[in-house]
Structures are given as C-alpha cells and as structure tokens.
Motif scaffolding. Structure first.
Motif, PDB file in Angstrom:
ATOM      1  N   ALA A  35      -4.539   9.466   2.149  1.00 62.75           N
ATOM      2  CA  ALA A  35      -3.544  10.525   2.323  1.00 62.75           C
ATOM      3  C   ALA A  35      -2.545  10.509   1.169  1.00 62.75           C
ATOM      4  O   ALA A  35      -2.220   9.439   0.635  1.00 62.75           O
ATOM      5  CB  ALA A  35      -2.812  10.340   3.649  1.00 62.75           C
ATOM      6  N   PRO A  36      -2.041  11.676   0.763  1.00 66.34           N
ATOM      7  CA  PRO A  36      -1.107  11.723  -0.367  1.00 66.34           C
ATOM      8  C   PRO A  36       0.062  10.750  -0.245  1.00 66.34           C
ATOM      9  O   PRO A  36       0.453  10.126  -1.240  1.00 66.34           O
ATOM     10  CB  PRO A  36      -0.634  13.186  -0.354  1.00 66.34           C
ATOM     11  N   ALA A  37       0.614  10.597   0.959  1.00 60.19           N
ATOM     12  CA  ALA A  37       1.761   9.699   1.130  1.00 60.19           C
ATOM     13  C   ALA A  37       1.387   8.232   0.925  1.00 60.19           C
ATOM     14  O   ALA A  37       2.251   7.393   0.661  1.00 60.19           O
ATOM     15  CB  ALA A  37       2.372   9.883   2.521  1.00 60.19           C
ATOM     16  N   GLN A  38       0.096   7.895   1.061  1.00 63.22           N
ATOM     17  CA  GLN A  38      -0.362   6.509   0.905  1.00 63.22           C
ATOM     18  C   GLN A  38      -0.954   6.232  -0.475  1.00 63.22           C
ATOM     19  O   GLN A  38      -1.382   5.109  -0.764  1.00 63.22           O
ATOM     20  CB  GLN A  38      -1.422   6.173   1.965  1.00 63.22           C
ATOM     21  N   GLN A  39      -0.987   7.223  -1.345  1.00 68.61           N
ATOM     22  CA  GLN A  39      -1.588   7.035  -2.663  1.00 68.61           C
ATOM     23  C   GLN A  39      -0.627   6.293  -3.597  1.00 68.61           C
ATOM     24  O   GLN A  39       0.509   6.723  -3.796  1.00 68.61           O
ATOM     25  CB  GLN A  39      -1.961   8.388  -3.264  1.00 68.61           C
ATOM     26  N   ALA A  40      -1.089   5.174  -4.153  1.00 70.13           N
ATOM     27  CA  ALA A  40      -0.332   4.456  -5.183  1.00 70.13           C
ATOM     28  C   ALA A  40      -0.742   5.040  -6.525  1.00 70.13           C
ATOM     29  O   ALA A  40      -1.869   4.844  -6.979  1.00 70.13           O
ATOM     30  CB  ALA A  40      -0.627   2.971  -5.121  1.00 70.13           C
ATOM     31  N   ARG A  41       0.150   5.783  -7.157  1.00 68.65           N
ATOM     32  CA  ARG A  41      -0.180   6.567  -8.346  1.00 68.65           C
ATOM     33  C   ARG A  41       0.428   5.951  -9.603  1.00 68.65           C
ATOM     34  O   ARG A  41       1.633   5.703  -9.675  1.00 68.65           O
ATOM     35  CB  ARG A  41       0.338   7.998  -8.173  1.00 68.65           C
ATOM     36  N   TYR A  42      -0.434   5.709 -10.570  1.00 70.17           N
ATOM     37  CA  TYR A  42      -0.028   5.159 -11.861  1.00 70.17           C
ATOM     38  C   TYR A  42      -0.499   6.091 -12.979  1.00 70.17           C
ATOM     39  O   TYR A  42      -1.423   6.878 -12.798  1.00 70.17           O
ATOM     40  CB  TYR A  42      -0.653   3.790 -12.095  1.00 70.17           C
ATOM     41  N   ALA A  43       0.127   5.953 -14.138  1.00 70.70           N
ATOM     42  CA  ALA A  43      -0.356   6.627 -15.343  1.00 70.70           C
ATOM     43  C   ALA A  43      -0.472   5.615 -16.463  1.00 70.70           C
ATOM     44  O   ALA A  43       0.417   4.772 -16.639  1.00 70.70           O
ATOM     45  CB  ALA A  43       0.584   7.749 -15.747  1.00 70.70           C
ATOM     46  N   PHE A  44      -1.586   5.679 -17.189  1.00 64.39           N
ATOM     47  CA  PHE A  44      -1.752   4.902 -18.412  1.00 64.39           C
ATOM     48  C   PHE A  44      -1.213   5.765 -19.554  1.00 64.39           C
ATOM     49  O   PHE A  44      -1.782   6.825 -19.856  1.00 64.39           O
ATOM     50  CB  PHE A  44      -3.224   4.605 -18.676  1.00 64.39           C
ATOM     51  N   CYS A  45      -0.130   5.335 -20.183  1.00 65.39           N
ATOM     52  CA  CYS A  45       0.498   6.099 -21.272  1.00 65.39           C
ATOM     53  C   CYS A  45       0.270   5.333 -22.574  1.00 65.39           C
ATOM     54  O   CYS A  45       0.973   4.364 -22.866  1.00 65.39           O
ATOM     55  CB  CYS A  45       1.982   6.291 -21.011  1.00 65.39           C
ATOM     56  N   TYR A  46      -0.714   5.751 -23.342  1.00 69.69           N
ATOM     57  CA  TYR A  46      -1.166   4.967 -24.482  1.00 69.69           C
ATOM     58  C   TYR A  46      -0.298   5.123 -25.723  1.00 69.69           C
ATOM     59  O   TYR A  46      -0.273   4.241 -26.576  1.00 69.69           O
ATOM     60  CB  TYR A  46      -2.601   5.356 -24.842  1.00 69.69           C
ATOM     61  N   ASP A  47       0.407   6.230 -25.862  1.00 68.14           N
ATOM     62  CA  ASP A  47       1.021   6.550 -27.147  1.00 68.14           C
ATOM     63  C   ASP A  47       2.505   6.848 -27.023  1.00 68.14           C
ATOM     64  O   ASP A  47       3.005   7.224 -25.955  1.00 68.14           O
ATOM     65  CB  ASP A  47       0.307   7.744 -27.779  1.00 68.14           C
ATOM     66  N   ASN A  48       3.201   6.710 -28.149  1.00 69.40           N
ATOM     67  CA  ASN A  48       4.630   6.997 -28.246  1.00 69.40           C
ATOM     68  C   ASN A  48       4.786   8.396 -28.828  1.00 69.40           C
ATOM     69  O   ASN A  48       4.480   8.616 -30.006  1.00 69.40           O
ATOM     70  CB  ASN A  48       5.294   5.959 -29.151  1.00 69.40           C
ATOM     71  N   PRO A  49       5.258   9.365 -28.056  1.00 69.60           N
ATOM     72  CA  PRO A  49       5.336  10.749 -28.557  1.00 69.60           C
ATOM     73  C   PRO A  49       6.355  10.946 -29.670  1.00 69.60           C
ATOM     74  O   PRO A  49       6.382  12.014 -30.286  1.00 69.60           O
ATOM     75  CB  PRO A  49       5.698  11.556 -27.303  1.00 69.60           C
ATOM     76  N   ALA A  50       7.208   9.936 -29.930  1.00 70.02           N
ATOM     77  CA  ALA A  50       8.100  10.035 -31.082  1.00 70.02           C
ATOM     78  C   ALA A  50       7.323   9.912 -32.383  1.00 70.02           C
ATOM     79  O   ALA A  50       7.792  10.343 -33.442  1.00 70.02           O
ATOM     80  CB  ALA A  50       9.169   8.945 -31.020  1.00 70.02           C
TER      81      ALA A  50
ATOM     82  N   ARG B 260      -2.756   9.931 -25.588  1.00 69.10           N
ATOM     83  CA  ARG B 260      -3.730   9.665 -24.522  1.00 69.10           C
ATOM     84  C   ARG B 260      -2.989   9.353 -23.220  1.00 69.10           C
ATOM     85  O   ARG B 260      -2.150   8.455 -23.163  1.00 69.10           O
ATOM     86  CB  ARG B 260      -4.634   8.493 -24.901  1.00 69.10           C
ATOM     87  N   TYR B 261      -3.333  10.100 -22.175  1.00 66.03           N
ATOM     88  CA  TYR B 261      -2.696   9.959 -20.866  1.00 66.03           C
ATOM     89  C   TYR B 261      -3.783   9.984 -19.803  1.00 66.03           C
ATOM     90  O   TYR B 261      -4.628  10.887 -19.783  1.00 66.03           O
ATOM     91  CB  TYR B 261      -1.714  11.102 -20.631  1.00 66.03           C
ATOM     92  N   GLU B 262      -3.772   8.980 -18.925  1.00 63.71           N
ATOM     93  CA  GLU B 262      -4.734   8.908 -17.832  1.00 63.71           C
ATOM     94  C   GLU B 262      -4.006   8.741 -16.512  1.00 63.71           C
ATOM     95  O   GLU B 262      -3.188   7.833 -16.358  1.00 63.71           O
ATOM     96  CB  GLU B 262      -5.706   7.746 -18.037  1.00 63.71           C
ATOM     97  N   ALA B 263      -4.271   9.619 -15.568  1.00 63.97           N
ATOM     98  CA  ALA B 263      -3.739   9.504 -14.213  1.00 63.97           C
ATOM     99  C   ALA B 263      -4.642   8.561 -13.422  1.00 63.97           C
ATOM    100  O   ALA B 263      -5.854   8.560 -13.592  1.00 63.97           O
ATOM    101  CB  ALA B 263      -3.688  10.875 -13.547  1.00 63.97           C
TER     102      ALA B 263
END
Length: 311
Positions: A199-214, A222-225
């Motif tokens: 269920a959406p309320a039980q989802q542990a959600r992370y993002a892999f953020c590979y790069d520095n947009p600066a 590169r972004y992975e949900a």
C-alpha cells in the motif's frame, strides 16, 4: 529486448564509475557488459546521447570538480594523482577547458575570477559557477562577502545510522533531474508497488541521486526511484532489482523548499564531512521521501550518504 540493452548499459555505467581513476578503453567497458566492442561505441552513443569518450571525460571532470569543492583537506596535487591525470598542468588545462574556471578558482570562488566559455556551456548548455557548489554560509566565508540568505550545519542534526541491507525495485527516469520526468517515474513505481500489495502508505521510497546538478547538465543526471520490497517479489522489466547496501550512513532530515534542500545537501559535503572523521563511500547519495511534494507543497525527506572512515 530494449530493456535488456538498458540493463547491460547500466552495467557499463557502473563499471565506468568504479574505474574513473584508471585508463578506460573501449574493449574494457564493452567486455564488462558483454557487448561486442566493434558495435559498442555506436550502441553507447545511441542510448546515452554522447560518445563513450565524451561520457568518460565528462564524468571524470565532474568528479574532479566535486573533489575540489568537497575534499578541501586534499591538495590539488593529491586530487590529480587520485583521479589518474598525468600532471597538474594537464589537470588544470582539462578542468578549465571543461568548466571555464581553473582548479584554484573552483576551490576559492571569487567574483573577480574571470571564466572563459567551457565545454559545459558550449557543448551541454550548462551554465556553471563555482559558487553554486557551496552553501550560502560557506560562500560567505570563502569570498569574505556578506550573504544574508545564510544557513548553518549543526553537527547534532546529522545522525549516523547503521543500516541493514535492503532489496529494492528500481525504475530510472529518462529525463535526468527534470521535475516532470521524476514525477512520472514515481507514479509508475508507486502504481507497480501497489499492484504487488504494498500500500502507498507502507512504501519505503528512496531515490538514487548519482550526480550533482551544479556540475552535471540536468538532463544528463542519473536518477533512479526505488521502493523497498521483499526478496520474494517478482520484478520484471522495465523495473529491476537493486540493493541498498548495509553500512554506516550519515542521515539528515530536511523539511522545506527546494532551495533549502539544496543548501542542506551542499552543507553536508562542504561543512559536516570535513570535521566528521568520515568521507563518502563509493555509493550515490540517497534520498528517502516521507511525503509527496505535489500534495503538500514542501519536501520532507532524509538525505542518506554511505560512509567510510577517512583515509
């Protein structure tokens, strides 16, 4: 078939990231992902939108710029050797040709430093300023100029957690850090997880953020949900499985707008790490989301950075 190509291209990208400090040949990268080297350069260009050599050169120089800004305890000479450049002169020439600024101007940003048009702008359309690498309070200290939009990094705000390994289902965005592309990716992943009985309320959600947009052009970031799943859950393309590795993480919770979130990320690197006794491990920055910014109008998340002892 297209998804199999993407999976193997992800292997190639991981191999490149792990070996940026070494000479990288077409043969070595193609072999790592089991493509024929006679065709790999064309496949890479078609899927990534730039040649293999351009990609490797860009990633190596982006890493160099981040090291200059966030590993200030290292001398420029040490960074040159660590990243495999042949000499300090060649390093300085490459950095300036890419960014428009010399290594010293990136390390000590000042309005008086004059830039030339570098490849970041001419080839990728990315306007770059060394000051963007630092949070407001650090910019103030480096330049000696007063900046009213100040933040502070209280070391007590950062929690060091020992986390267990977790399996996740991952979906990569095709539009870098573009906001709508990220939202579309999350909508697909949330719907998939719900269909698996999470269920959406039980989802542990992370993002892999590979790069520095600066430093990295937004569309190249590169972004992975990712959603935590039980290992028994079957995952099929375009989704794939990955692992959040066990280990120590620096964790900082942030609530606010995008500007406050960006300053918090920068402050972790520029202010917290130098006195922490740790350095970032070779793993991308993670964000764990506690809300939906589209519903609430603000972000509520935890930044996670995997740690290793300072060498």
């Amino acid at each position: 078939m297209q998804n199999r190509y993407k999976e193997r291209m992800n292997i190639a990208l991981g191999f490149i990231e792990a070996n940026l400090d070494k000479p990288l040949s077409l043969h070595a990268v193609a072999s790592a992902c089991h493509f024929s080297e006679f065709h790999f350069h064309r496949l890479f260009s078609a899927l990534m939108g730039e040649t293999l050599n351009d990609y490797i050169g860009r990633r190596r120089l982006e890493r160099a710029i981040n090291r200059l800004a966030y590993r200030r305890e290292q001398s420029i000479t040490e960074i040159v050797h660590e990243l495999g450049f042949s000499s300090s002169a060649n390093f300085a020439k490459a950095v300036k040709a890419f960014s428009g600024y010399s290594p010293s101007a990136i390390r000590e940003p000042d309005e008086e430093h004059k830039s030339k048009i570098g490849k970041l702008l001419s080839k990728y359309g990315k306007a770059f300023s060394p000051a963007d690498l630092y949070p407001a309070c650090t910019r103030s200290a480096l330049t000696g100029k007063s900046i009213t939009r100040d933040i502070t990094m209280n070391s007590k705000e950062v929690e060091i957690r020992q986390l267990e390994a977790q399996q996740v289902c991952v979906l990569a965005t095709t539009q870098g850090y573009e906001q709508q592309g990220i939202f579309d990716t999350w909508d697909q992943l949330i719907a998939w997880a719900s269909a698996q009985g999470i269920a959406p309320a039980q989802q542990a959600r992370y993002a892999f953020c590979y790069d520095n947009p600066a430093v990295t052009p937004i569309e190249k970031c590169r972004y992975e949900a990712a959603v935590v799943i039980d290992p028994s859950v079957e995952v099929k393309a375009p989704f794939r499985t990955s692992t959040l590795p066990a280990g120590k993480y620096a964790v900082l919770r942030v609530k606010g707008n995008d500007e406050q979130l960006n300053n918090a990320r920068l402050a972790l690197y520029a202010e917290w790490f130098p006195g922490s006794g740790f350095e970032p491990d070779n793993f991308p920055l993670l964000e764990r989301y506690h809300n939906d910014v589209r519903e609430d109008g603000f972000v509520d998340l935890e930044i996670h950075i995997k740690l290793k002892s300072l060498s």
